[in-house]
Motif scaffolding. Structure first.
Motif, short mmCIF file in Angstrom:
data_model
loop_
_atom_site.label_atom_id
_atom_site.label_comp_id
_atom_site.label_asym_id
_atom_site.label_seq_id
_atom_site.Cartn_x
_atom_site.Cartn_y
_atom_site.Cartn_z
N LEU A 191 0.82 -1.21 0.00
CA LEU A 191 0.00 0.00 0.00
C LEU A 191 0.85 1.26 0.00
CD1 LEU A 191 -2.50 -1.79 0.51
CD2 LEU A 191 -3.25 -0.05 2.15
N MET A 192 2.15 1.12 0.24
CA MET A 192 3.02 2.29 0.33
C MET A 192 3.58 2.64 -1.04
SD MET A 192 2.38 3.13 3.24
CE MET A 192 3.27 4.66 3.04
N LYS A 193 2.69 3.13 -1.90
CA LYS A 193 3.07 3.58 -3.23
C LYS A 193 2.03 4.57 -3.70
CE LYS A 193 0.68 -0.40 -5.17
NZ LYS A 193 0.81 -1.68 -5.88
N LEU A 194 2.35 5.30 -4.73
CA LEU A 194 1.40 6.27 -5.27
C LEU A 194 0.17 5.54 -5.81
CD1 LEU A 194 1.38 9.38 -5.78
CD2 LEU A 194 1.92 8.82 -8.16
N PRO A 195 -1.05 5.87 -5.34
CA PRO A 195 -2.24 5.15 -5.80
C PRO A 195 -2.46 5.32 -7.30
CG PRO A 195 -2.71 6.49 -3.86
CD PRO A 195 -1.36 6.89 -4.33
N GLY A 196 -2.91 4.23 -7.94
CA GLY A 196 -3.26 4.28 -9.34
C GLY A 196 -4.73 4.61 -9.52
N LEU A 197 -5.15 4.79 -10.76
CA LEU A 197 -6.55 5.13 -11.04
C LEU A 197 -7.49 4.02 -10.59
CD1 LEU A 197 -6.15 6.78 -14.56
CD2 LEU A 197 -6.46 7.92 -12.36
N ASP A 198 -7.05 2.76 -10.68
CA ASP A 198 -7.86 1.63 -10.24
C ASP A 198 -8.15 1.74 -8.75
OD1 ASP A 198 -9.29 -0.66 -10.94
OD2 ASP A 198 -7.70 -1.98 -10.18
N THR A 199 -7.15 2.18 -7.99
CA THR A 199 -7.32 2.35 -6.55
C THR A 199 -8.35 3.42 -6.25
OG1 THR A 199 -5.00 1.76 -6.25
CG2 THR A 199 -6.12 2.80 -4.39
N TYR A 200 -8.26 4.56 -6.94
CA TYR A 200 -9.24 5.62 -6.74
C TYR A 200 -10.64 5.15 -7.10
CZ TYR A 200 -5.68 9.21 -5.90
OH TYR A 200 -4.67 9.96 -5.37
N ARG A 201 -10.75 4.40 -8.20
CA ARG A 201 -12.07 3.96 -8.65
C ARG A 201 -12.73 3.01 -7.66
NH1 ARG A 201 -10.62 1.50 -12.77
NH2 ARG A 201 -11.16 -0.65 -12.25
N LYS A 202 -11.94 2.12 -7.05
CA LYS A 202 -12.50 1.10 -6.17
C LYS A 202 -12.58 1.54 -4.71
CE LYS A 202 -11.04 -2.81 -9.02
NZ LYS A 202 -10.17 -4.02 -9.10
N GLU A 203 -11.76 2.52 -4.31
CA GLU A 203 -11.64 2.81 -2.89
C GLU A 203 -12.12 4.20 -2.47
OE1 GLU A 203 -11.03 0.75 -0.68
OE2 GLU A 203 -9.89 -0.87 -1.56
N LEU A 204 -12.14 5.16 -3.38
CA LEU A 204 -12.40 6.53 -2.95
C LEU A 204 -13.75 6.67 -2.25
CD1 LEU A 204 -11.43 9.42 -2.83
CD2 LEU A 204 -12.45 9.83 -5.10
N TRP A 205 -14.82 6.18 -2.87
CA TRP A 205 -16.14 6.33 -2.28
C TRP A 205 -16.28 5.53 -0.98
CZ3 TRP A 205 -19.67 9.75 -2.10
CH2 TRP A 205 -20.94 9.45 -1.63
N PRO A 206 -15.87 4.24 -0.93
CA PRO A 206 -15.95 3.51 0.35
C PRO A 206 -15.14 4.17 1.46
CG PRO A 206 -15.62 1.98 -1.45
CD PRO A 206 -15.45 3.34 -2.02
N VAL A 207 -13.98 4.74 1.14
CA VAL A 207 -13.17 5.39 2.17
C VAL A 207 -13.87 6.65 2.67
CG1 VAL A 207 -11.05 6.70 2.55
CG2 VAL A 207 -10.94 4.47 1.45
N LEU A 208 -14.42 7.45 1.77
CA LEU A 208 -15.07 8.70 2.16
C LEU A 208 -16.33 8.45 2.97
CD1 LEU A 208 -14.66 10.87 -1.07
CD2 LEU A 208 -13.35 11.02 1.06
N THR A 209 -17.08 7.40 2.63
CA THR A 209 -18.35 7.13 3.32
C THR A 209 -18.17 6.18 4.51
OG1 THR A 209 -18.81 5.31 1.77
CG2 THR A 209 -19.71 7.50 1.24
N GLY A 210 -16.99 5.64 4.71
CA GLY A 210 -16.76 4.68 5.78
C GLY A 210 -15.84 5.20 6.87
N GLY A 211 -15.91 6.50 7.14
CA GLY A 211 -15.10 7.05 8.22
C GLY A 211 -13.62 7.09 7.90
N ARG A 212 -13.27 7.13 6.59
CA ARG A 212 -11.88 7.16 6.12
C ARG A 212 -11.11 5.92 6.60
NH1 ARG A 212 -12.61 12.33 7.99
NH2 ARG A 212 -11.19 11.96 9.74
N ARG A 213 -11.81 4.76 6.63
CA ARG A 213 -11.16 3.51 7.02
C ARG A 213 -10.68 2.76 5.79
NH1 ARG A 213 -9.17 4.83 10.90
NH2 ARG A 213 -9.95 6.87 10.30
N LEU A 214 -9.41 2.40 5.78
CA LEU A 214 -8.85 1.66 4.67
C LEU A 214 -9.15 0.17 4.78
CD1 LEU A 214 -5.31 3.30 4.38
CD2 LEU A 214 -7.34 3.76 3.00
N ASP A 215 -8.98 -0.40 5.94
CA ASP A 215 -9.22 -1.82 6.20
C ASP A 215 -9.79 -1.96 7.59
OD1 ASP A 215 -7.59 -3.81 4.08
OD2 ASP A 215 -6.78 -1.78 4.18
N ALA A 216 -10.24 -3.18 7.91
CA ALA A 216 -10.73 -3.42 9.26
C ALA A 216 -9.59 -3.50 10.26
CB ALA A 216 -11.54 -4.72 9.30
#
Length: 426
Positions: free
Chosen positions: A317-342
């Motif tokens: 996870l310690m790398k510059l995020p790609g577009l795939d990461t933004y597409r799959k994670e941006l909305w869940p992170v923003l709506t989930g209390g900025r949580r990346l994982d459990a």
């Protein structure tokens, strides 16, 4: 080396730190008189001993990238003109004073400019108190668990007047990426996070809180023997215990987890244990959850090791995020209390800290890494100290209650205790 660019991992750690996440804090609970003057002298000696602590971060030329953020200023480590490690003294007779300072340190990034990437706090009940707490707060860009424990050992030894261990380190260490073998070429893939269900954020200011659980030396030794017989690792066992606790509470069939892995031995040449810096990676793996504790423990260990060997670049996870990461994670992170994982688990290993340093006694150690702004819902640090296994369980107050964190800690500790007992002869 007096000046160099931050590596990719260092840069990401540092930028996340500036937003108030990944602030690393270690608290040394000391029995014995420690004066501010003596501690300031010890911090100056520590800074002179480790080149990384004599560096500050400056920003220079713009860098353009083909993915967000498309432009940023290149940060550099620079040693010329760095200030001394700042020390703040808090005199407060209330018994929970150190806890208030702890929460404050976990939400306050280090100052920018020519300040070093570490600061310290001394908390005492009075000017002549015979107990105190010593805080070391670091930017994760410069310090992993091994380096933080080394700083604590060195500092306590100096304050106690003990002769220091020989140390031969000159200049800033090279960035991690320059010392690691090139990853194998292959298509870039992304493993999206599987999070646990969380309710609406609790009202009030978000704060980083911690729960501590301890496996005493006898029980910890039984667990180590069981781990050896089951052909797995302490990291796998601790991860399985918390995954089991989360499964019981939330009924999840699978979950992703972040694992902190030490890359010192993978570097070429291997990085010396005396080198102060950050030489870790965050690896995401997915695991099916079941009642078989040891099967889950072996699955965690195998997937972390295989990801390092075959696919570290994609798993990291310690790398510059790609577009795939933004597409799959941006909305869940923003709506989930900025949580990346459990869950994230760091197995810090043996700290090397002793119980006694001359006339000083180390009563306890508290560790945490702030994830209140961004990160997992639970950040567990497993540290071995004087034979015992300490579990430092960090959680943001807005996504989890103290009662729930306490219950998860109790369930995880119970799993580890049972795992050790099952392998002992009747």
């Amino acid at each position: 080396m007096q000046r160099r660019k931050l590596g990719e991992q260092e840069r990401l750690f540092h930028y996340i730190h500036r937003f108030g996440a990944l602030i690393a804090v270690q608290v040394l609970h000391v029995q014995g008189a420690v004066t501010p003057k003596l501690l300031q002298e010890g911090l100056a000696w520590l800074q002179d001993r480790h080149p990384t602590l004599r560096a500050h971060i400056e920003y220079r030329e713009p860098v353009f990238r083909n993915r967000p953020p498309y432009i940023y200023q290149q940060p550099y480590f620079a040693m010329n003109g760095t200030r001394r490690i700042p020390l703040r003294v808090v005199v407060d007779p209330s018994p929970d004073a150190w806890r208030r300072v702890f929460e404050e340190e976990l939400r306050r990034p280090l100052r920018r400019g020519n300040y070093p990437r570490m600061r310290a706090v001394l908390v005492r009940a009075s000017d002549d108190a015979t107990t105190c707490e010593i805080f070391l707060t670091s930017d994760h860009a410069i310090a992993d668990a091994q380096s933080t424990n080394m700083a604590s050992r060195d500092l306590l030894g100096f304050v106690a007047g003990l002769p220091p261990e020989p140390l031969v380190v000159s200049g800033l260490p090279a960035a991690l990426e320059s010392a690691l073998p090139e990853p194998p070429a292959g298509p870039e893939t992304y493993l999206p996070a599987e999070r646990m269900p969380l309710g609406r954020p609790a009202p009030g200011r978000n704060a980083m809180r911690t729960v501590r659980r301890c496996l005493p030396p006898d029980a910890a030794q039984h667990l180590r023997e069981a781990i050896r017989l089951q052909r797995t690792t302490l990291h796998g066992a601790v991860s399985a215990a918390f995954l089991s606790a989360l499964r019981q509470r939330f009924g999840l069939a699978s979950m992703t987890q972040l694992s902190t892995v030490d890359l010192r031995r993978m570097c070429r040449p291997p990085v010396s244990a005396q080198t102060f810096g950050c030489f870790i990676d965050l690896i995401r793996t997915r695991h099916a959850l079941s009642d078989d504790f040891w099967a889950v423990a072996r699955d965690v260990s195998f997937k972390v090791i295989s990801s390092l060997a075959k696919d570290r670049s994609n798993a990291s996870l310690m790398k510059l995020p790609g577009l795939d990461t933004y597409r799959k994670e941006l909305w869940p992170v923003l709506t989930g209390g900025r949580r990346l994982d459990a869950l994230a688990v760091t197995t810090a290993g043996e700290s090397g800290l002793a119980r006694n340093y001359g006339e000083l006694a180390l009563r306890d150690v508290t560790m945490a890494v702030s994830t209140s702004f961004l990160g997992p819902a639970l950040f567990v640090i497993a540290s071995e100290w004087d034979g015992q296994l300490d579990l430092h369980i960090g959680y943001p107050s807005q996504v989890m209650s103290a009662e729930e964190a306490e219950a998860i800690g109790d369930q995880a500790l119970g799993c580890l205790e049972r795992a050790g007992r099952l392998e002992q002869p009747a």
